[in-house]
Design an enzyme around this catalytic site. Structure first.
Site, short mmCIF file in Angstrom:
data_model
loop_
_atom_site.label_atom_id
_atom_site.label_comp_id
_atom_site.label_asym_id
_atom_site.label_seq_id
_atom_site.Cartn_x
_atom_site.Cartn_y
_atom_site.Cartn_z
N PRO A 62 0.77 -1.25 0.00
CA PRO A 62 0.00 0.00 0.00
C PRO A 62 0.80 1.30 0.00
CG PRO A 62 0.06 -0.92 2.19
CD PRO A 62 0.75 -1.91 1.30
N CYS A 63 1.46 1.62 -1.11
CA CYS A 63 2.24 2.86 -1.17
C CYS A 63 1.35 4.10 -1.09
CB CYS A 63 3.12 2.88 -2.41
SG CYS A 63 2.25 2.59 -3.96
N HIS A 64 0.05 3.93 -1.30
CA HIS A 64 -0.87 5.07 -1.16
C HIS A 64 -0.95 5.53 0.30
CE1 HIS A 64 -3.35 1.44 -0.59
NE2 HIS A 64 -4.07 2.18 0.24
#
Length: 188
Positions: free
Chosen positions: A152-154
């Site tokens: 989850p780089c968001h």
């Protein structure tokens, strides 16, 4: 938690590269998997992405008919559940071959330690992997993420409260953070 990668695979095991396109709340996603695990998730998915990926991995691409996926059935199911708000943590085998070194260390720490509905600053994540002051390097690692949404780089944001950048576009990042309850739902 994602399933740990099983380590190096035999090259003949990963010559088979299954791929598909799926609709999502952030637009079409390109998905690809080897027998080791999910190897690529890409925003703005198009069929044109398969040939370069197959060449990079030295694999033969196969696009099964919709609903007949073998390697991608579970990733497709879990992504649909995530976008429906019914899944908070992916449980998938991952093929990490498209990430190495510092980038892989950062991405694995992100996946392990930043749960659904929370965020972390670039600098804080750098400190967690033993690189205080490495916020820009963490930003580069986020940009290299071959498995966005699943890894989850968001969830990585600026320390001053800014949303930061995102390879899938800022509206996609806002949509994902809103889905997880971190931001209000986008107006458009």
């Amino acid at each position: 938690m994602t399933i740990e990668d099983p380590g190096p695979s035999r090259p003949e095991d990963d010559r088979h590269l299954e791929w598909t396109l799926v609709d999502s709340a952030v637009g079409p996603l390109f998905l690809a998997a080897t027998r080791t695990g999910l190897v690529r998730v890409e925003f703005h998915g198009t069929e044109r992405r398969i040939r370069p990926l197959a060449e990079q991995l030295g694999a033969e691409p196969v696009r099964p008919p919709a609903g007949r996926e073998v390697l991608l059935a579970e990733p497709v199911r879990q992504l649909a559940a995530y976008f429906a708000g019914d899944l908070r943590r992916f449980e998938l085998p991952l093929d990490w071959r498209l990430s190495a070194g510092f980038n892989r260390v950062v991405l694995r720490e992100l996946e392990r330690s930043v749960p659904y509905g929370s965020v972390v600053g670039y600098g804080e994540l750098a400190a967690r992997v033993g690189q205080p002051g490495g916020g820009q390097a963490v930003g580069a690692a986020m940009g290299s993420n071959p498995l966005p949404v699943v890894v989850p780089c968001h969830r990585v944001v600026e320390s001053d409260g800014g949303i930061g950048g995102f390879g899938g576009g800022l509206e996609a990042k806002r949509t994902l953070l809103a889905l997880e309850g971190v931001l209000p739902q986008p107006l458009f």
